[in-house]
Design an enzyme around this catalytic site. Sequence first.
Site, PDB file in Angstrom:
ATOM      1  N   CYS A   2      54.049  10.760  46.244  1.00  0.00           N
ATOM      2  CA  CYS A   2      52.725  11.083  46.484  1.00  0.00           C
ATOM      3  C   CYS A   2      52.470  10.036  47.739  1.00  0.00           C
ATOM      4  O   CYS A   2      53.321   9.507  48.464  1.00  0.00           O
ATOM      5  CB  CYS A   2      51.850  10.351  45.356  1.00  0.00           C
ATOM      6  SG  CYS A   2      52.338  10.955  43.751  1.00  0.00           S
ATOM      7  N   ARG A  50      50.058  14.733  45.566  1.00  0.00           N
ATOM      8  CA  ARG A  50      51.200  14.695  44.581  1.00  0.00           C
ATOM      9  C   ARG A  50      52.190  15.599  44.654  1.00  0.00           C
ATOM     10  O   ARG A  50      52.132  16.744  45.009  1.00  0.00           O
ATOM     11  CB  ARG A  50      50.447  14.836  43.228  1.00  0.00           C
ATOM     12  CG  ARG A  50      51.581  14.850  42.013  1.00  0.00           C
ATOM     13  CD  ARG A  50      51.124  14.903  40.828  1.00  0.00           C
ATOM     14  NE  ARG A  50      51.957  15.263  39.702  1.00  0.00           N
ATOM     15  CZ  ARG A  50      52.191  16.406  38.878  1.00  0.00           C
ATOM     16  NH1 ARG A  50      51.533  17.436  39.249  1.00  0.00           N
ATOM     17  NH2 ARG A  50      53.085  16.515  38.308  1.00  0.00           N
ATOM     18  N   LEU A  51      53.399  15.059  44.692  1.00  0.00           N
ATOM     19  CA  LEU A  51      54.781  15.610  44.749  1.00  0.00           C
ATOM     20  C   LEU A  51      55.204  15.678  43.328  1.00  0.00           C
ATOM     21  O   LEU A  51      55.571  14.390  42.805  1.00  0.00           O
ATOM     22  CB  LEU A  51      55.975  15.329  45.712  1.00  0.00           C
ATOM     23  CG  LEU A  51      57.180  16.071  45.482  1.00  0.00           C
ATOM     24  CD1 LEU A  51      57.110  17.335  45.773  1.00  0.00           C
ATOM     25  CD2 LEU A  51      57.880  15.090  46.481  1.00  0.00           C
ATOM     26  N   ILE A  53      57.504  14.812  40.313  1.00  0.00           N
ATOM     27  CA  ILE A  53      58.744  14.461  40.136  1.00  0.00           C
ATOM     28  C   ILE A  53      58.884  14.500  38.562  1.00  0.00           C
ATOM     29  O   ILE A  53      59.964  14.985  37.980  1.00  0.00           O
ATOM     30  CB  ILE A  53      58.877  12.909  40.467  1.00  0.00           C
ATOM     31  CG1 ILE A  53      58.854  12.984  42.011  1.00  0.00           C
ATOM     32  CG2 ILE A  53      60.385  12.507  40.179  1.00  0.00           C
ATOM     33  CD1 ILE A  53      59.893  13.776  42.773  1.00  0.00           C
ATOM     34  N   ASN A  76      51.427   5.542  44.642  1.00  0.00           N
ATOM     35  CA  ASN A  76      52.433   6.426  45.356  1.00  0.00           C
ATOM     36  C   ASN A  76      53.702   5.587  45.122  1.00  0.00           C
ATOM     37  O   ASN A  76      53.816   4.185  45.449  1.00  0.00           O
ATOM     38  CB  ASN A  76      52.063   6.566  46.808  1.00  0.00           C
ATOM     39  CG  ASN A  76      53.414   6.731  47.647  1.00  0.00           C
ATOM     40  OD1 ASN A  76      54.074   7.305  47.281  1.00  0.00           O
ATOM     41  ND2 ASN A  76      53.401   6.233  48.869  1.00  0.00           N
ATOM     42  N   GLU A  78      57.553   5.054  42.455  1.00  0.00           N
ATOM     43  CA  GLU A  78      58.069   5.394  40.998  1.00  0.00           C
ATOM     44  C   GLU A  78      58.222   3.882  40.502  1.00  0.00           C
ATOM     45  O   GLU A  78      58.752   2.796  41.135  1.00  0.00           O
ATOM     46  CB  GLU A  78      59.543   6.152  41.084  1.00  0.00           C
ATOM     47  CG  GLU A  78      59.066   7.388  41.778  1.00  0.00           C
ATOM     48  CD  GLU A  78      58.736   8.337  40.989  1.00  0.00           C
ATOM     49  OE1 GLU A  78      58.761   8.172  39.710  1.00  0.00           O
ATOM     50  OE2 GLU A  78      58.006   9.357  41.480  1.00  0.00           O
ATOM     51  N   ASP A 101      53.991   6.677  34.536  1.00  0.00           N
ATOM     52  CA  ASP A 101      54.036   5.263  34.824  1.00  0.00           C
ATOM     53  C   ASP A 101      52.886   4.872  35.415  1.00  0.00           C
ATOM     54  O   ASP A 101      52.381   3.692  35.292  1.00  0.00           O
ATOM     55  CB  ASP A 101      55.226   5.033  35.954  1.00  0.00           C
ATOM     56  CG  ASP A 101      55.237   6.023  37.148  1.00  0.00           C
ATOM     57  OD1 ASP A 101      54.192   6.986  37.208  1.00  0.00           O
ATOM     58  OD2 ASP A 101      56.100   5.834  37.984  1.00  0.00           O
ATOM     59  N   SER A 365      70.430   7.211  47.546  1.00  0.00           N
ATOM     60  CA  SER A 365      70.970   7.001  48.960  1.00  0.00           C
ATOM     61  C   SER A 365      71.577   5.507  48.899  1.00  0.00           C
ATOM     62  O   SER A 365      71.319   4.592  47.941  1.00  0.00           O
ATOM     63  CB  SER A 365      69.859   6.807  50.000  1.00  0.00           C
ATOM     64  OG  SER A 365      69.131   5.662  49.920  1.00  0.00           O
ATOM     65  N   GLY A 366      72.343   5.048  49.733  1.00  0.00           N
ATOM     66  CA  GLY A 366      73.120   3.838  49.946  1.00  0.00           C
ATOM     67  C   GLY A 366      72.186   2.905  50.857  1.00  0.00           C
ATOM     68  O   GLY A 366      73.076   1.801  51.106  1.00  0.00           O
TER      69      GLY A 366
END
Length: 635
Positions: A2, A50-51, A53, A76, A78, A101, A365-366
């Site tokens: 978000c 908001r996106l 998820i 915003n 996780e 959450d 991702s790393g």
Amino acid sequence: MCGITGTFAFTDAGRTTLAALPAATDAIESRGPDSRGQYVYDCVGLGFRRLAILDLSADGNQPMTDESERYTIVFNGEIFNFKELRQKLVAKGCRFHSQTDTEVILQLYITEGRNFLKKLNGFFGLAIYDKEENSLFIARDRMGEKPILVYRDEDKLLFGSEMKSLLALGVPRKLDYTSLSHYLQLNYIPGPATIFKGVKKLLPGHYLYIKGKKVVRKRWYKVPYDPKKVQKNKLSYEQQQKKLVDLLDDATSRRLVADVPLGAFLSGGIDSSVVVALASRHTQHLNTFSIGYRDEPFFDETKYAKLVADRYKTNHTVFSLTNQDLYDHIFDVLNYLDEPFADSSALAVYILSKRTREKVTVALSGDGADELFSGYNKHMGEFQVRQGGFKAEAVTSLNLLWDVLPKSRNSFFGNRVRQFQRFSRGMLSGPKDRYWDWATFASATDARNLLSPAAQQKINKKLADKRRKDILQHLHADGDLNEVLLTDVQLVLPYDMLAKVDLMSMACSLEVRPPFLDHNVVNFAFSLPVSSKIDANLKKKIVQDAFRPMLPEELYKRPKHGFEVPLLKWFRGELRPLIEDDLLSDAFIEAQGIFDIGAIRALKTQLFSRSPGDVHARIWALIVFQWWWKKWMQA
């Protein structure tokens, strides 16, 4: 994922910003294209994009207000351990109306106050308004994965995930020339500064508590690095490897929770390959994505990525790009930036994010492994400087030769000369000056000389020196490489690497989750001695050794090739008119009044010479700034 924004008014004059809240919320639409929300009460306004998820149950949207209607949150990020936290709150009698959450965070704040942040495992920027107390609490995650910008004057405090939202709220567009001088050295602006006077980045691991006109800033997390404790680490190297695998496996599994298509970036390097190997333990047929460079075969690592994809039977996609593909997206990137940011690899991250978003909404991702475990060439250089010996002394003894030989990133020989010169210079410096030299593309003097005499007068030299001193505070002559890594974690990671990924992924509405930056992994990394991270032959030693059984042996038998965007080719070709006739033309430079015409001409002369060195990076920084200036300062 978000985007959030908001305003807290101290006076009636400050309340006028509430009318701009809808525009400020829409300014960050790409961070949350699926829905929007606003909360306005008395002196406060909170905006949210908001996106989707996770599949939210009823009343799961934001801004979210508790059942007493006293507390309201915008969030915003996780939180990966929210289900465990929720169970503990239920046991204490808390009632929940959603499975989110966000509601867990709100209930933790209500029951435990500001110290609840230490219980969160995840990344975030958040704001919570307390109607009864008339207070606002704003916080940022430990490592700085999610940004928070803040502006304060006598009438109000404004905040947002991006500068765009603050500008929509009416932040004065006053250029900070001290920040500009650092930008011209680093190609990005380290926090807490921004390009605008009065606008600050909330530092990673910090929060603000606003009540009345009083604003309290506090650091709630710091990397727990203690050299004495590191020396007393009793774990054997084998035990350290096992613990790293366990911690990173847990961090990876936590980041696989989503109700939308999920995947992972797979570059062919060790770090992303480790993440894919671990993720494949917990999900079948993981989606993986790589970029290939058809016109730059030296940098193309897709064959190594395919080895990993085949081993773990992932649904692998390679985006094979030409230089024209890269060029075609330059102006998309430039147009998105609301603060100058000139790490040119952002272009590749943008394209990877854009193509990946066509197939998934979340990608692992790393990121972070290099900064935690010493994965950069500069770390090997620092190790060799501190070790000394014949090779290091030999490079320094040829200092005059390195000065006269042609230097360029675009040829093997020229790049080696460039590296030898920087190493030789570093051998003659102390740890603070060496770190700054290796982190920058231009010295403070060279950056200042790019500016016009009038602009130079606007640099606050004391403030510039203080900012630099704060950045380098952990480096000591009798310290070790862990101090360099700690400095990277507090400078390079949040303001270059994570900023790049956040900006470019959010421009494409893609969420990126890096397991290496789980705070348990970070804390463990800084409990390890340098000998576990690097030796004379191997960078990122513990990562390479711990995961060797899981990865194809071919990954260990070749050097790492970081991708270089072909800027020099473009500047001498397609982008030359942008340099000569537009952004860096004498006419534009003179009318603008910020830069020195003679200094800009000298840079352009070097650009087209046999020995361009790093000048293309400095030219790119100027182009990014000029494009930004025309869009945001001339508008």
